[in-house]
Design a protein around this motif. Structure first.
Motif, PDB file in Angstrom:
ATOM      1  N   ILE A  30       9.374  15.530 -33.221  1.00 56.07           N
ATOM      2  CA  ILE A  30      10.549  14.698 -33.506  1.00 56.07           C
ATOM      3  C   ILE A  30      11.044  14.119 -32.190  1.00 56.07           C
ATOM      4  O   ILE A  30      11.641  14.816 -31.361  1.00 56.07           O
ATOM      5  CB  ILE A  30      11.656  15.498 -34.226  1.00 56.07           C
ATOM      6  CG1 ILE A  30      11.081  16.117 -35.504  1.00 56.07           C
ATOM      7  CG2 ILE A  30      12.832  14.590 -34.554  1.00 56.07           C
ATOM      8  CD1 ILE A  30      12.044  16.975 -36.266  1.00 56.07           C
ATOM      9  N   LEU A  31      10.752  12.845 -31.989  1.00 55.04           N
ATOM     10  CA  LEU A  31      11.191  12.119 -30.803  1.00 55.04           C
ATOM     11  C   LEU A  31      12.596  11.590 -31.078  1.00 55.04           C
ATOM     12  O   LEU A  31      12.781  10.693 -31.888  1.00 55.04           O
ATOM     13  CB  LEU A  31      10.231  10.964 -30.503  1.00 55.04           C
ATOM     14  CG  LEU A  31       8.757  11.320 -30.291  1.00 55.04           C
ATOM     15  CD1 LEU A  31       7.909  10.058 -30.182  1.00 55.04           C
ATOM     16  CD2 LEU A  31       8.582  12.196 -29.049  1.00 55.04           C
ATOM     17  N   LEU A  50      10.286  18.788 -29.777  1.00 53.16           N
ATOM     18  CA  LEU A  50      11.599  18.158 -29.908  1.00 53.16           C
ATOM     19  C   LEU A  50      11.927  17.429 -28.620  1.00 53.16           C
ATOM     20  O   LEU A  50      11.608  17.918 -27.526  1.00 53.16           O
ATOM     21  CB  LEU A  50      12.683  19.205 -30.180  1.00 53.16           C
ATOM     22  CG  LEU A  50      12.618  19.984 -31.496  1.00 53.16           C
ATOM     23  CD1 LEU A  50      13.634  21.131 -31.471  1.00 53.16           C
ATOM     24  CD2 LEU A  50      12.886  19.064 -32.675  1.00 53.16           C
ATOM     25  N   THR A  51      12.579  16.262 -28.734  1.00 55.72           N
ATOM     26  CA  THR A  51      13.051  15.575 -27.537  1.00 55.72           C
ATOM     27  C   THR A  51      14.450  15.024 -27.764  1.00 55.72           C
ATOM     28  O   THR A  51      14.824  14.676 -28.883  1.00 55.72           O
ATOM     29  CB  THR A  51      12.138  14.389 -27.125  1.00 55.72           C
ATOM     30  OG1 THR A  51      12.460  13.224 -27.896  1.00 55.72           O
ATOM     31  CG2 THR A  51      10.669  14.724 -27.277  1.00 55.72           C
ATOM     32  N   ALA A  52      15.202  14.945 -26.674  1.00 51.34           N
ATOM     33  CA  ALA A  52      16.516  14.300 -26.667  1.00 51.34           C
ATOM     34  C   ALA A  52      16.685  13.643 -25.310  1.00 51.34           C
ATOM     35  O   ALA A  52      15.917  13.919 -24.376  1.00 51.34           O
ATOM     36  CB  ALA A  52      17.622  15.320 -26.921  1.00 51.34           C
ATOM     37  N   GLU A  64      23.060  20.308 -28.268  1.00 54.06           N
ATOM     38  CA  GLU A  64      22.406  20.236 -29.575  1.00 54.06           C
ATOM     39  C   GLU A  64      20.915  20.510 -29.470  1.00 54.06           C
ATOM     40  O   GLU A  64      20.341  21.188 -30.330  1.00 54.06           O
ATOM     41  CB  GLU A  64      22.652  18.882 -30.227  1.00 54.06           C
ATOM     42  CG  GLU A  64      22.156  18.839 -31.664  1.00 54.06           C
ATOM     43  CD  GLU A  64      22.715  17.684 -32.465  1.00 54.06           C
ATOM     44  OE1 GLU A  64      22.381  17.593 -33.657  1.00 54.06           O
ATOM     45  OE2 GLU A  64      23.492  16.881 -31.905  1.00 54.06           O
ATOM     46  N   LEU A  65      20.271  19.994 -28.424  1.00 53.80           N
ATOM     47  CA  LEU A  65      18.845  20.267 -28.255  1.00 53.80           C
ATOM     48  C   LEU A  65      18.598  21.763 -28.072  1.00 53.80           C
ATOM     49  O   LEU A  65      17.662  22.321 -28.662  1.00 53.80           O
ATOM     50  CB  LEU A  65      18.279  19.486 -27.073  1.00 53.80           C
ATOM     51  CG  LEU A  65      16.777  19.675 -26.807  1.00 53.80           C
ATOM     52  CD1 LEU A  65      15.946  19.274 -28.031  1.00 53.80           C
ATOM     53  CD2 LEU A  65      16.341  18.880 -25.573  1.00 53.80           C
ATOM     54  N   ALA A  66      19.439  22.413 -27.294  1.00 54.86           N
ATOM     55  CA  ALA A  66      19.291  23.856 -27.092  1.00 54.86           C
ATOM     56  C   ALA A  66      19.449  24.617 -28.408  1.00 54.86           C
ATOM     57  O   ALA A  66      18.699  25.573 -28.689  1.00 54.86           O
ATOM     58  CB  ALA A  66      20.300  24.347 -26.062  1.00 54.86           C
ATOM     59  N   GLU A  67      20.388  24.195 -29.213  1.00 54.76           N
ATOM     60  CA  GLU A  67      20.591  24.837 -30.524  1.00 54.76           C
ATOM     61  C   GLU A  67      19.366  24.646 -31.410  1.00 54.76           C
ATOM     62  O   GLU A  67      18.926  25.575 -32.104  1.00 54.76           O
ATOM     63  CB  GLU A  67      21.831  24.250 -31.180  1.00 54.76           C
ATOM     64  CG  GLU A  67      22.219  24.912 -32.488  1.00 54.76           C
ATOM     65  CD  GLU A  67      23.509  24.347 -33.060  1.00 54.76           C
ATOM     66  OE1 GLU A  67      23.653  24.354 -34.286  1.00 54.76           O
ATOM     67  OE2 GLU A  67      24.356  23.898 -32.255  1.00 54.76           O
ATOM     68  N   GLN A  68      18.793  23.446 -31.377  1.00 49.66           N
ATOM     69  CA  GLN A  68      17.588  23.176 -32.167  1.00 49.66           C
ATOM     70  C   GLN A  68      16.406  24.005 -31.676  1.00 49.66           C
ATOM     71  O   GLN A  68      15.601  24.505 -32.479  1.00 49.66           O
ATOM     72  CB  GLN A  68      17.255  21.680 -32.108  1.00 49.66           C
ATOM     73  CG  GLN A  68      18.260  20.793 -32.825  1.00 49.66           C
ATOM     74  CD  GLN A  68      17.989  19.319 -32.599  1.00 49.66           C
ATOM     75  OE1 GLN A  68      17.145  18.941 -31.779  1.00 49.66           O
ATOM     76  NE2 GLN A  68      18.726  18.459 -33.301  1.00 49.66           N
ATOM     77  N   PHE A  76       7.172  22.878 -27.337  1.00 49.87           N
ATOM     78  CA  PHE A  76       7.453  21.969 -26.228  1.00 49.87           C
ATOM     79  C   PHE A  76       8.744  21.213 -26.541  1.00 49.87           C
ATOM     80  O   PHE A  76       8.954  20.773 -27.672  1.00 49.87           O
ATOM     81  CB  PHE A  76       6.283  20.985 -26.081  1.00 49.87           C
ATOM     82  CG  PHE A  76       6.338  20.086 -24.878  1.00 49.87           C
ATOM     83  CD1 PHE A  76       6.567  20.580 -23.599  1.00 49.87           C
ATOM     84  CD2 PHE A  76       6.134  18.720 -25.020  1.00 49.87           C
ATOM     85  CE1 PHE A  76       6.585  19.742 -22.492  1.00 49.87           C
ATOM     86  CE2 PHE A  76       6.154  17.872 -23.923  1.00 49.87           C
ATOM     87  CZ  PHE A  76       6.382  18.384 -22.650  1.00 49.87           C
ATOM     88  N   ALA A  77       9.604  21.081 -25.542  1.00 56.34           N
ATOM     89  CA  ALA A  77      10.851  20.328 -25.703  1.00 56.34           C
ATOM     90  C   ALA A  77      11.139  19.555 -24.431  1.00 56.34           C
ATOM     91  O   ALA A  77      10.891  20.048 -23.320  1.00 56.34           O
ATOM     92  CB  ALA A  77      12.013  21.255 -26.041  1.00 56.34           C
ATOM     93  N   VAL A  78      11.670  18.343 -24.598  1.00 58.51           N
ATOM     94  CA  VAL A  78      11.905  17.450 -23.454  1.00 58.51           C
ATOM     95  C   VAL A  78      13.331  16.945 -23.484  1.00 58.51           C
ATOM     96  O   VAL A  78      13.834  16.510 -24.536  1.00 58.51           O
ATOM     97  CB  VAL A  78      10.939  16.250 -23.495  1.00 58.51           C
ATOM     98  CG1 VAL A  78      11.239  15.287 -22.334  1.00 58.51           C
ATOM     99  CG2 VAL A  78       9.496  16.707 -23.444  1.00 58.51           C
ATOM    100  N   ILE A  79      13.989  16.981 -22.339  1.00 59.77           N
ATOM    101  CA  ILE A  79      15.260  16.299 -22.143  1.00 59.77           C
ATOM    102  C   ILE A  79      14.953  15.069 -21.294  1.00 59.77           C
ATOM    103  O   ILE A  79      14.420  15.174 -20.191  1.00 59.77           O
ATOM    104  CB  ILE A  79      16.323  17.218 -21.493  1.00 59.77           C
ATOM    105  CG1 ILE A  79      17.702  16.578 -21.538  1.00 59.77           C
ATOM    106  CG2 ILE A  79      15.952  17.666 -20.100  1.00 59.77           C
ATOM    107  CD1 ILE A  79      18.400  16.727 -22.859  1.00 59.77           C
ATOM    108  N   GLY A  80      15.237  13.886 -21.812  1.00 59.61           N
ATOM    109  CA  GLY A  80      14.813  12.662 -21.142  1.00 59.61           C
ATOM    110  C   GLY A  80      15.446  12.452 -19.784  1.00 59.61           C
ATOM    111  O   GLY A  80      14.800  11.985 -18.851  1.00 59.61           O
TER     112      GLY A  80
END
Length: 397
Positions: free
Chosen positions: A11-12, A38-40, A46-50, A58-62
């Motif tokens: 989910i981008l 997941l990316t935000a 909210e990203l941390a909660e997700q 894998f998760a990315v903070i832009g």
């Protein structure tokens, strides 16, 4: 949709309205879906909660400035964390089955293209990808055998009722538009529109940028360009009709006089659910039309004098090359300035038109061409806004 092997998801843009709606659907059938990526951009909380809830690989903070904050927020979670533009592209390349492309604006182009190039099933919520680089994205999809599933309600409606075996029988596509919060207003009345008024869409719950685009009807102009690329019809065979109730989401008219329409409640989860489970159907019991109460379904021609964005988008599509890229970039920057109370509502489209008319148009043959055109248009838009407002402040968007 239950399956012995869950469909693995990327989910981008997971903290935006489309991303949150997608995760809401996933929660309803956790056995059928595995959230792998997941990316935000900057919404650390909210990203941390997700991340804690879905435990992606894998998760990315832009925005790299928020990387340390995200790392602290998720503690010892096993998810691999990264930040920055290259990490967003890597998120698109991650080997999942299905990708929701929901990063708002041109920023979503490179990650979405990365997903398309690896042959993924991509649910397109980011219309700007096709507006900025439609020929590139569609050619990449053909080369990689990627499946593009439109999740905008209008294009998803067309996708559902377009008879593939009868493509030659299509006379035209008809995109419906709610008309936004200022439907029926004369243009001079819109001069004093506030941010809060423009964000108050009568039917849909959307993010800020898309809500403003709906208020100016630029959203519908961009959708004309997107429909051209998705369905291969020329601009003159794509109509727009104002339908305030937002029950019919779009139509396909065939040369025998038949018109096929897709109907549903104005809830973005419905088209998202269609793409999430495709080619099957996900059970989503929340939204059902009560036809006994649908007493009025009305339609009208758009007011082109009050909403010149529709004609401007058609002009950009006819011009071709980098013109749609310039249109999109100028509009994005102008909307951002309006949301920060730097320019007036009517100036959004006026500034976009000025930048489009004052920018040299070039061919867009590769991603770098689109990126260069986008960057030039953003700079020109900042300059135009500075000229009009008498400021020298420049913004990097």
């Amino acid at each position: 949709m239950s399956s012995a092997t869950p469909r693995r998801l990327t989910i981008l843009g997971s903290t935006g309205s489309v991303g949150r709606s997608t995760l809401d659907l996933v929660r309803r059938d956790r056995a059928a879906y595995s959230v792998d990526v997941l990316t935000a951009y900057s919404n650390v909380a909210e990203l941390a909660e997700q991340i804690r809830e879905f435990e992606p690989a894998f998760a990315v903070i832009g925005d790299p400035a928020h990387y340390a904050g995200l790392k602290d927020a998720v503690g010892g979670a096993p998810t691999e964390l990264a930040s920055g533009k290259e990490a967003l592209i890597e998120a698109g390349r991650h080997p999942t089955d299905w990708v929701m492309a929901a990063i708002v604006g041109a920023a979503g182009l490179a990650p979405t293209l990365a997903a398309v190039e690896r042959g993924a099933m991509v649910s397109i919520a980011n219309k700007e990808c096709l507006v900025c680089a439609g020929d590139i994205v569609m050619a990449a999809a053909e080369r990689a055998n990627a499946i593009l599933l439109p999740s905008d309600s209008e294009h998803n409606a067309i996708f559902q009722v377009l008879e593939e075996r009868n493509r030659d029988g299509v006379e035209k596509l008809i995109l419906t538009a709610s008309g936004g919060p200022f439907r029926g207003w004369p243009r001079d009345r819109m001069a004093g529109v506030t941010r809060e008024q423009a964000l108050a869409h009568p039917n849909w719950d959307m993010g800020a940028k898309i809500s403003i685009d709906s208020a100016t009807m630029m959203n519908k102009g961009l959708e004309i360009i997107e429909a051209h690329h998705l369905f291969g019809l020329p601009e003159e065979r794509i109509d727009v009709v104002v339908h305030p109730q937002s029950i019919i989401h779009s139509m396909v008219q065939y040369r025998d006089g038949s018109v096929l329409a897709q109907m549903g409640s104005p809830d973005m989860r419905i088209p998202i659910a269609h793409t999430l489970a495709w080619p099957k159907r996900l059970h989503f019991p929340d939204c059902r039309l009560d036809f006994a109460t649908l007493n009025d379904l009305t339609f009208a021609e758009p007011d082109h004098a009050a909403f010149p964005s529709l004609s401007l988008a058609r002009q950009a599509l006819k011009t071709g090359g980098s013109a749609p890229t310039v249109l999109n970039a100028a509009n994005e920057v102008a909307v951002a300035h309006f949301l920060e109370d730097r320019i007036g509502f009517l100036e959004i489209v006026a500034i976009t038109e000025a930048v489009l008319g004052g920018t040299q148009i070039h061919p867009v043959r590769a991603l770098d061409d689109a990126i260069a055109a986008d960057r030039e248009a953003r700079a020109k838009t900042d300059e135009e806004i500075a000229r009009r407002t008498g400021t020298v402040q420049r913004r990097a968007l």
